[in-house]
Motif scaffolding. Sequence first.
Motif, short mmCIF file in Angstrom:
data_model
loop_
_atom_site.label_atom_id
_atom_site.label_comp_id
_atom_site.label_asym_id
_atom_site.label_seq_id
_atom_site.Cartn_x
_atom_site.Cartn_y
_atom_site.Cartn_z
N GLU A 1 35.89 -1.51 68.82
CA GLU A 1 35.37 -0.37 69.58
C GLU A 1 34.77 0.70 68.67
O GLU A 1 34.17 1.66 69.16
N LEU A 2 34.93 0.57 67.38
CA LEU A 2 34.40 1.55 66.42
C LEU A 2 32.95 1.25 66.10
O LEU A 2 32.50 0.10 66.20
N SER A 3 32.22 2.26 65.66
CA SER A 3 30.84 2.05 65.21
C SER A 3 30.83 1.32 63.88
O SER A 3 31.87 1.20 63.21
N GLY A 4 29.66 0.86 63.49
CA GLY A 4 29.55 0.16 62.21
C GLY A 4 29.98 1.03 61.04
O GLY A 4 30.68 0.58 60.13
N GLY A 5 29.56 2.29 61.07
CA GLY A 5 29.94 3.19 60.00
C GLY A 5 31.43 3.46 59.98
O GLY A 5 32.04 3.56 58.90
N GLN A 6 32.04 3.59 61.15
CA GLN A 6 33.48 3.82 61.23
C GLN A 6 34.25 2.60 60.73
O GLN A 6 35.27 2.74 60.04
N GLN A 7 33.77 1.41 61.04
CA GLN A 7 34.42 0.20 60.55
C GLN A 7 34.32 0.12 59.02
O GLN A 7 35.29 -0.25 58.34
N GLN A 8 33.16 0.47 58.48
CA GLN A 8 32.99 0.46 57.04
C GLN A 8 33.94 1.47 56.38
O GLN A 8 34.57 1.17 55.36
N ALA A 9 34.05 2.65 56.97
CA ALA A 9 34.94 3.67 56.44
C ALA A 9 36.39 3.21 56.48
O ALA A 9 37.17 3.45 55.55
N LEU A 10 36.76 2.51 57.55
CA LEU A 10 38.12 1.98 57.67
C LEU A 10 38.39 0.95 56.58
O LEU A 10 39.47 0.95 55.96
N ALA A 11 37.43 0.06 56.34
CA ALA A 11 37.60 -0.96 55.30
C ALA A 11 37.76 -0.30 53.93
O ALA A 11 38.57 -0.75 53.11
N VAL A 12 37.01 0.77 53.69
CA VAL A 12 37.14 1.50 52.43
C VAL A 12 38.52 2.14 52.32
O VAL A 12 39.19 2.04 51.29
N ALA A 13 38.96 2.78 53.40
CA ALA A 13 40.27 3.45 53.38
C ALA A 13 41.39 2.45 53.14
O ALA A 13 42.35 2.75 52.43
N ARG A 14 41.29 1.27 53.74
CA ARG A 14 42.32 0.25 53.54
C ARG A 14 42.38 -0.18 52.08
O ARG A 14 43.46 -0.30 51.50
N ALA A 15 41.21 -0.41 51.48
CA ALA A 15 41.19 -0.82 50.08
C ALA A 15 41.78 0.26 49.18
O ALA A 15 42.54 -0.02 48.25
N VAL A 16 41.43 1.52 49.47
CA VAL A 16 41.93 2.63 48.66
C VAL A 16 43.44 2.76 48.79
O VAL A 16 44.15 3.03 47.82
N MET A 17 43.96 2.56 50.00
CA MET A 17 45.40 2.74 50.22
C MET A 17 46.22 1.75 49.39
O MET A 17 47.31 2.08 48.94
N TRP A 18 45.67 0.56 49.17
CA TRP A 18 46.43 -0.46 48.44
C TRP A 18 45.97 -0.60 46.99
O TRP A 18 46.41 -1.50 46.29
N SER A 19 45.08 0.27 46.54
CA SER A 19 44.59 0.22 45.16
C SER A 19 45.29 1.26 44.31
O SER A 19 45.54 2.38 44.76
N LYS A 20 45.55 0.91 43.07
CA LYS A 20 46.11 1.86 42.10
C LYS A 20 45.16 2.07 40.93
O LYS A 20 45.33 3.01 40.17
N THR A 21 44.18 1.18 40.79
CA THR A 21 43.34 1.20 39.59
C THR A 21 41.86 1.26 39.90
O THR A 21 41.15 2.15 39.41
N ALA A 22 41.37 0.33 40.70
CA ALA A 22 39.92 0.25 40.96
C ALA A 22 39.64 -0.28 42.34
O ALA A 22 40.40 -1.10 42.88
N VAL A 23 38.53 0.18 42.91
CA VAL A 23 38.03 -0.32 44.18
C VAL A 23 36.65 -0.91 43.95
O VAL A 23 35.76 -0.23 43.43
N LEU A 24 36.47 -2.17 44.32
CA LEU A 24 35.18 -2.83 44.20
C LEU A 24 34.54 -2.92 45.58
O LEU A 24 35.23 -3.23 46.57
N MET A 25 33.24 -2.64 45.66
CA MET A 25 32.55 -2.63 46.94
C MET A 25 31.35 -3.57 46.89
O MET A 25 30.48 -3.42 46.04
#
Length: 259
Positions: free
Chosen positions: A154-178
Amino acid sequence: MSIDASRPEIAIAGRHLAKKFGHVQALSDASITVPSGKVVALFGDNGAGKSTLLKLLLGIHQKDAGELIVADEPVELRSVRDAQELGVDCVYQDLALAPDLSVVDNMFLGHELTRAGALGWAGFVDRAEMQERTDEALRRLSIKLPSLTVAVQELSGGQQQALAVARAVMWSKTAVLMDEPTAALGARQSEIVCDLMRTIAASGLGVLVVSHDLPRVLKVADTVTILWRGRTALEAPAEDLTVPDVVATMVGYGVGEAA
């Protein structure tokens, strides 16, 4: 956000990496360095080796030669799990979200929190704690979603992308690759994702962005690495480069030379 002084100088790096698939030499001498607290853009034409390099840094493929570094230490990455245990996570081009599940469920997919039940058995999903942590993670990145319980589809494309980024950041301690984080997004949504890159870097994580969106990513990056035929052709500060410079190097011409 302030950068933790205890963070390593190098979040993730690859030096003189080589990888061959059968008779195809995907990488022959590729190097890249992603410092903590910086955004590094990885550019290259189709077939230059960007995807292979990304997969070596994530442990999806194993290198034939060269050295991998995570948090200032040489490492061997034999699986994605190895990279994740070292605090490296990725926002994949397809986002890897479960469309039928809620925002909270996607944030904790594979990391569900449980609490003790009767007689001490741990069998209850702690949804209240998961929702609280999700809300905190989104607020930290200034991400606003209509609801934490709404299905992701139900989210927009941009909101889904932001969610995917937030998930990666939450479980990252060192680096986030996009991997192509602005692909298929409109101009405004792409700007939001680029703002997130700077926010993530400001928290102290290293950010590596693989993208074809040269003008937008060039503006947000601190440094640029360009691959050409499996080799690193250029590593330079982003502010020293123009889009024509990048394109010229991507197709095999020296920076500043005319085609």
